[in-house]
Design a protein around this motif. Structure first.
Motif, mmCIF file in Angstrom:
data_model
loop_
_atom_site.group_PDB
_atom_site.id
_atom_site.type_symbol
_atom_site.label_atom_id
_atom_site.label_comp_id
_atom_site.label_asym_id
_atom_site.label_seq_id
_atom_site.Cartn_x
_atom_site.Cartn_y
_atom_site.Cartn_z
ATOM 1 N N ASN A 1 10.040 -3.709 7.201
ATOM 2 C CA ASN A 1 10.329 -3.599 5.651
ATOM 3 C C ASN A 1 10.473 -2.312 5.125
ATOM 4 O O ASN A 1 11.258 -2.046 4.289
ATOM 5 C CB ASN A 1 9.732 -4.729 4.868
ATOM 6 C CG ASN A 1 9.808 -6.070 5.042
ATOM 7 O OD1 ASN A 1 11.011 -6.553 5.475
ATOM 8 N ND2 ASN A 1 8.936 -6.885 4.909
ATOM 9 N N ASN B 1 13.499 -1.004 6.249
ATOM 10 C CA ASN B 1 14.641 -1.769 6.054
ATOM 11 C C ASN B 1 15.585 -2.201 7.388
ATOM 12 O O ASN B 1 16.697 -1.983 7.264
ATOM 13 C CB ASN B 1 15.556 -1.520 5.100
ATOM 14 C CG ASN B 1 15.814 -2.131 3.615
ATOM 15 O OD1 ASN B 1 14.752 -2.997 3.483
ATOM 16 N ND2 ASN B 1 16.698 -1.858 2.810
ATOM 17 N N SER C 1 11.204 -15.131 5.302
ATOM 18 C CA SER C 1 10.200 -13.987 4.237
ATOM 19 C C SER C 1 8.790 -14.062 4.395
ATOM 20 O O SER C 1 8.275 -13.169 4.242
ATOM 21 C CB SER C 1 10.660 -14.559 2.850
ATOM 22 O OG SER C 1 10.367 -15.890 2.551
ATOM 23 N N THR D 1 15.063 -5.982 2.469
ATOM 24 C CA THR D 1 14.516 -6.929 3.415
ATOM 25 C C THR D 1 13.472 -7.655 3.095
ATOM 26 O O THR D 1 13.285 -8.863 3.476
ATOM 27 C CB THR D 1 14.631 -6.064 4.923
ATOM 28 O OG1 THR D 1 13.359 -5.218 4.955
ATOM 29 C CG2 THR D 1 15.764 -5.744 5.646
ATOM 30 N N PHE D 2 12.411 -6.911 2.412
ATOM 31 C CA PHE D 2 11.307 -7.747 2.121
ATOM 32 C C PHE D 2 11.797 -9.025 1.221
ATOM 33 O O PHE D 2 12.318 -8.988 0.266
ATOM 34 C CB PHE D 2 10.412 -6.752 1.205
ATOM 35 C CG PHE D 2 9.075 -7.550 0.909
ATOM 36 C CD1 PHE D 2 9.037 -7.948 -0.500
ATOM 37 C CD2 PHE D 2 8.148 -7.590 1.484
ATOM 38 C CE1 PHE D 2 7.793 -8.438 -0.793
ATOM 39 C CE2 PHE D 2 6.653 -8.081 1.318
ATOM 40 C CZ PHE D 2 6.754 -8.678 -0.101
ATOM 41 N N GLY D 3 10.944 -10.136 1.485
ATOM 42 C CA GLY D 3 11.257 -11.326 0.731
ATOM 43 C C GLY D 3 12.476 -12.179 1.300
ATOM 44 O O GLY D 3 12.980 -13.179 0.547
#
Length: 124
Positions: free
Chosen positions: A73, A76, A53, A29-31
């Motif tokens: 994050n 997730n 993001s 999920t990061f970004g």
């Protein structure tokens, strides 16, 4: 394989609260831009809340001040805190994740990974 699994839906009375969760696997999920959509019976799917993001958030006018989108994050997981619920919030709620790193959650449904949905019912 990317999987999004929503939970936390249910039936509440007007003014109640619910917290939806979306556990994501096979996808970091990061970004990424992620969002919650909803679809009521006989209506088109609509975007409810989006988190970009960079952490910036966007809400539909109908939920501003009542709903809050967030994500962890490290876990997730995407969340939607829903307060002061109204009967018109009744719908199937879907978690969505942009397929493109750095995307802006724009584009057709094929631009996203989707969960299977969780039902929210608000009675008067």
């Amino acid at each position: 394989q990317v999987q999004l699994l929503e939970s936390g839906g249910g039936s509440v009375q007007t003014g109640g609260s619910l917290r939806l969760s979306c556990a994501v696997s096979g996808y970091a999920t990061f970004g990424r831009c992620m969002a919650w959509f909803r679809q009521a019976l006989g209506k088109e799917r609509e975007e409810v809340a989006t988190i970009f993001s960079n952490g910036y958030t966007r809400y539909a006018d109908s939920v501003k001040g009542r709903f809050a989108i967030s994500r962890d994050n490290a876990k997730n997981t995407l969340y939607l805190e829903m307060n002061s619920l109204k009967p018109e919030d009744t719908a199937m709620y879907y978690c969505a994740a942009d397929r493109v790193i750095g995307g802006y959650c724009r584009g057709p449904s094929g631009s996203f990974y989707w969960g299977q949905g969780t039902q929210v019912t608000v009675s008067s």
